[in-house]
Write a protein that holds these residues in place. Structure first.
Motif, PDB file in Angstrom:
ATOM      1  N   SER A   1       0.841  -1.196   0.000  1.00 56.26           N
ATOM      2  CA  SER A   1       0.000   0.000   0.000  1.00 56.26           C
ATOM      3  C   SER A   1       0.876   1.247   0.000  1.00 56.26           C
ATOM      4  N   VAL A   2       0.225   2.357  -0.244  1.00 59.23           N
ATOM      5  CA  VAL A   2       0.872   3.672  -0.198  1.00 59.23           C
ATOM      6  C   VAL A   2      -0.052   4.603   0.557  1.00 59.23           C
ATOM      7  N   GLU A   3       0.524   5.418   1.440  1.00 57.53           N
ATOM      8  CA  GLU A   3      -0.242   6.444   2.156  1.00 57.53           C
ATOM      9  C   GLU A   3       0.409   7.784   1.887  1.00 57.53           C
ATOM     10  N   ILE A   4      -0.297   8.632   1.170  1.00 53.61           N
ATOM     11  CA  ILE A   4       0.220   9.954   0.838  1.00 53.61           C
ATOM     12  C   ILE A   4      -0.402  10.982   1.787  1.00 53.61           C
ATOM     13  N   THR A   5       0.352  12.010   2.102  1.00 55.81           N
ATOM     14  CA  THR A   5      -0.165  13.055   2.979  1.00 55.81           C
ATOM     15  C   THR A   5      -1.175  13.912   2.221  1.00 55.81           C
ATOM     16  N   GLY A   6      -1.954  14.680   2.955  1.00 48.54           N
ATOM     17  CA  GLY A   6      -2.997  15.513   2.353  1.00 48.54           C
ATOM     18  C   GLY A   6      -2.470  16.548   1.376  1.00 48.54           C
ATOM     19  N   ASP A   7      -1.239  17.032   1.601  1.00 52.89           N
ATOM     20  CA  ASP A   7      -0.665  18.024   0.692  1.00 52.89           C
ATOM     21  C   ASP A   7       0.095  17.389  -0.474  1.00 52.89           C
ATOM     22  N   LEU A   8       0.089  16.055  -0.549  1.00 53.41           N
ATOM     23  CA  LEU A   8       0.711  15.282  -1.633  1.00 53.41           C
ATOM     24  C   LEU A   8       2.225  15.458  -1.719  1.00 53.41           C
ATOM     25  N   ARG A   9       2.857  15.818  -0.619  1.00 51.42           N
ATOM     26  CA  ARG A   9       4.304  16.066  -0.631  1.00 51.42           C
ATOM     27  C   ARG A   9       5.122  14.873  -0.143  1.00 51.42           C
TER      28      ARG A   9
END
Length: 116
Positions: A35-43
């Motif tokens: 899986s991948v978990e990206i932060t809300g700001d996509l950084r």
């Protein structure tokens, strides 16, 4: 989590996995991008991986993936249309052995439970 973040997570997982399978056929044979978990700001993004083997194999694989981090980001920049390509952090996902153990225990309980 928003639908957009879920779609971006799935896209990054799919692209990373496909890149490893295509570019590093023999080295990546035992690696699964779970899986991948990206932060809300996509950084920033955490990329979870699992491997066949024990903790030493997982640590060695983590080092190997960290060594290819820039190459993976470069590929993502080319293949994924996104404003900022996230910084990648690789995290060993050790849920697979636990999941297998729970399923085994549930199976044993099911066999032991008398049927009416």
């Amino acid at each position: 989590m928003s639908n957009r973040l879920l779609r971006v997570n799935e896209l990054l997982q799919r692209e990373t996995s496909a890149f490893l399978r295509k570019r590093y056929t023999s080295e990546a044979v035992g690696i699964t991008i779970t899986s991948v978990e990206i932060t809300g700001d996509l950084r920033e993004a955490k990329v979870y991986y699992s491997v066949l083997g024990d903790d030493t194999v997982a640590e060695k694989t983590g080092k190997w993936l960290r060594g290819r981090r820039d190459e993976i980001r470069e590929m993502l920049a080319k293949n994924v249309i996104i404003r900022h390509v996230p910084l990648l952090t690789f995290v060993h996902d050790n849920h697979a052995p636990r999941t297998l153990r729970v399923e085994t225990l549930l199976g044993e309980i099911d066999r032991e439970t008398p049927k009416p």
